[in-house]
Design an enzyme around this catalytic site. Structure first.
Site, PDB file in Angstrom:
ATOM      1  N   TRP A  27       0.833  -1.204   0.000  1.00  0.00           N
ATOM      2  CA  TRP A  27       0.000   0.000   0.000  1.00  0.00           C
ATOM      3  C   TRP A  27       0.865   1.250   0.000  1.00  0.00           C
ATOM      4  CZ3 TRP A  27      -0.582   4.121   3.442  1.00  0.00           C
ATOM      5  CH2 TRP A  27      -1.689   4.938   3.237  1.00  0.00           C
ATOM      6  N   HIS A  28       2.029   1.169   0.659  1.00  0.00           N
ATOM      7  CA  HIS A  28       2.898   2.338   0.763  1.00  0.00           C
ATOM      8  C   HIS A  28       3.637   2.642  -0.538  1.00  0.00           C
ATOM      9  CE1 HIS A  28       2.318   1.917   5.139  1.00  0.00           C
ATOM     10  NE2 HIS A  28       2.681   3.181   5.198  1.00  0.00           N
ATOM     11  N   GLY A  29       3.834   1.654  -1.380  1.00  0.00           N
ATOM     12  CA  GLY A  29       4.555   1.917  -2.619  1.00  0.00           C
ATOM     13  C   GLY A  29       4.675   0.691  -3.490  1.00  0.00           C
TER      14      GLY A  29
END
Length: 457
Positions: A316-318
């Protein structure tokens, strides 16, 4: 447009606040919705179409889910909504990542144009999903007023960096909210605190972090200082934005949940994730971990559920394998703490528990910040290579400004304000916050000048 820019601070926010306070109750939501759309479309106007499309589609599907009682139809509509919402996120955030991995594995040469990432898409997608899932679960009624749903999804204070606001938490506030002088004052103070975190600490130590992580063969003192600088940067950047969002929410009559609670004083990784990005942890708990069975199933499945959640947290972060690795890295430590290691941890002195947590988090941020898993391991290896050149290089690159703000960052990563408030009256604490905010403004306006630059150690 970012919260710490002069344009936002001196023009956009004052105009929006004045327009809001002088509007009657019938047009307040419309004013905030239009303001949020302008805010979102400021840099890349074309991407506002994606957000408006998501609002309209989920508005229609939410009403349809609410209308039908047939479970098959309801599940089909929910599945359609989830597929569309996740599909949009994947298309814009993960297409390049998927294509690159397909080319690498199958030795193909698929070429596509680089797809730009719309700002805040991860945040507003999760907010949309929380709404549509809660409508399906009958935790909330479908919103019949598209303007209210649009405001919930697009509201500019929490659009780009959280906290992730769930519809169930602000459903009533979308229809009725009161603004008091005390609430507005608390919101202004909270915004000032967040602005100071971002401008004075995060942006200053970011220069050292960028320098360190930009080197190919960093080692020794330089590596340790660079890693610590990034550890402070990401906390003050993210928590600063969250503070500003919560503060602005209060100015407009909204109450958002807290997103950070001094995570670097945690005594375990489990506690760390209860204090770090709280809204994201709760979102994954309620919409992924518990639906998978949570901890109510067998030990093997519980461990599986935990690893799935943290793999998703990472991605989700990258869109990179090092983010997946970062997520699983934490998942493994959480599994260890659920077993024999957790019992050992409880028996050792508290200061050692905190040191253990800081070391795990410190290493974790290296995987998060590095360009790849390989470069992360190279950076970690450099932490244990020391020679005289390391120290000379550190002296060359790091000045008194960095030392000052790193020490300040370390101090304020602890609940020092609450201790000041206990020993001093409220006015003293407020004066400190206002003073720091004024310094931040001067720092922003006079960017490029710092008296610290003339001193080196």
């Amino acid at each position: 447009m970012v919260f710490s820019s002069s344009l936002f601070l001196f023009i956009f926010l004052p105009v929006v606040l004045l327009g809001y306070y002088f509007s009657n109750n019938k047009v307040k939501n419309i004013w905030l919705l239009l303001s949020s759309i302008i805010f979102y479309s400021w840099g890349e106007p074309k991407y506002v179409i994606i957000m408006l499309f998501s609002i309209i589609v989920n508005y229609i599907l939410g009403i349809m889910i609410d209308r039908y009682e047939n479970i098959v139809i309801r599940k089909s509509l929910l599945s359609l909504a989830v597929i569309l919402d996740i599909g949009v996120l994947i298309a814009f955030k993960y297409t390049n990542f998927i294509i690159n991995n397909v080319n690498s594995v199958f030795k193909t040469n698929i070429v596509i144009s680089e797809i730009a990432l719309p700002i805040g898409i991860s945040f507003f997608t999760f907010q949309i999903l929380s709404y549509i899932i809660d409508v399906y679960k009958e935790n909330v009624k479908a919103q019949k007023n598209i303007l209210k749903l649009g405001l919930y999804i697009s509201f500019f204070p929490q659009l780009i960096a959280g906290p992730i606001v769930r519809y169930i938490d602000i459903e009533e506030q979308l229809s009725k909210r009161e603004i008091t002088l005390d609430q507005t004052y608390a919101g202004i103070k909270r915004f000032m605190l967040g602005f100071t975190k971002k401008v004075l600490i995060a942006d200053t130590v970011a220069q050292a972090a960028d320098l360190a992580y930009g080197m190919q063969n960093i080692s020794g003192v330089l590596a340790w200082i660079g890693g610590a600088a990034y550890m402070l940067q990401i906390y003050y950047d993210f928590s600063g934005y969250s503070d500003m969002a919560i503060g602005m929410g209060k100015m407009f009559g909204f109450d958002f949940m807290e997103n950070f609670n001094f995570p670097y004083i945690s005594k375990s990784i489990k506690e760390f994730w209860r204090r770090w990005h709280i809204s994201l942890s709760i979102w994954f708990r309620d919409y992924v971990y518990i639906p998978l069975g949570g901890s109510r199933c067998s030990k093997l499945k519980t461990n599986r559920n935990l690893l799935i959640v943290f793999a998703l947290t990472g991605i989700w972060h990258g869109a990179s394998w090092n983010f997946v690795f970062w997520g699983l890295y934490y998942g493994i430590f959480l599994l260890l703490e659920r077993t024999f290691f957790g019992n050992i941890l409880k028996r050792i002195p508290v200061f050692l528990q905190r040191i253990y947590t800081l070391i795990v988090v410190y290493i974790g941020w290296i995987f998060f910040r590095a360009e790849s898993i390989t470069s992360a391991f190279r950076y970690i290896k450099g932490l244990f290579v020391f020679n005289e050149d390391n120290w000379n290089l550190a002296r060359q690159y790091f000045n008194l400004e960095l030392i000052f703000f790193m020490i300040t960052g370390i101090l304020f990563a602890m609940p020092i304000f609450s201790r000041i408030e206990k020993k001093c009256n409220k006015a003293v604490l407020d004066s400190i916050i206002i003073f720091m905010f004024i310094i931040s403004i001067l720092w922003l306006v006079g960017k490029g000048f710092s008296p610290f630059l003339y001193f080196r150690f």
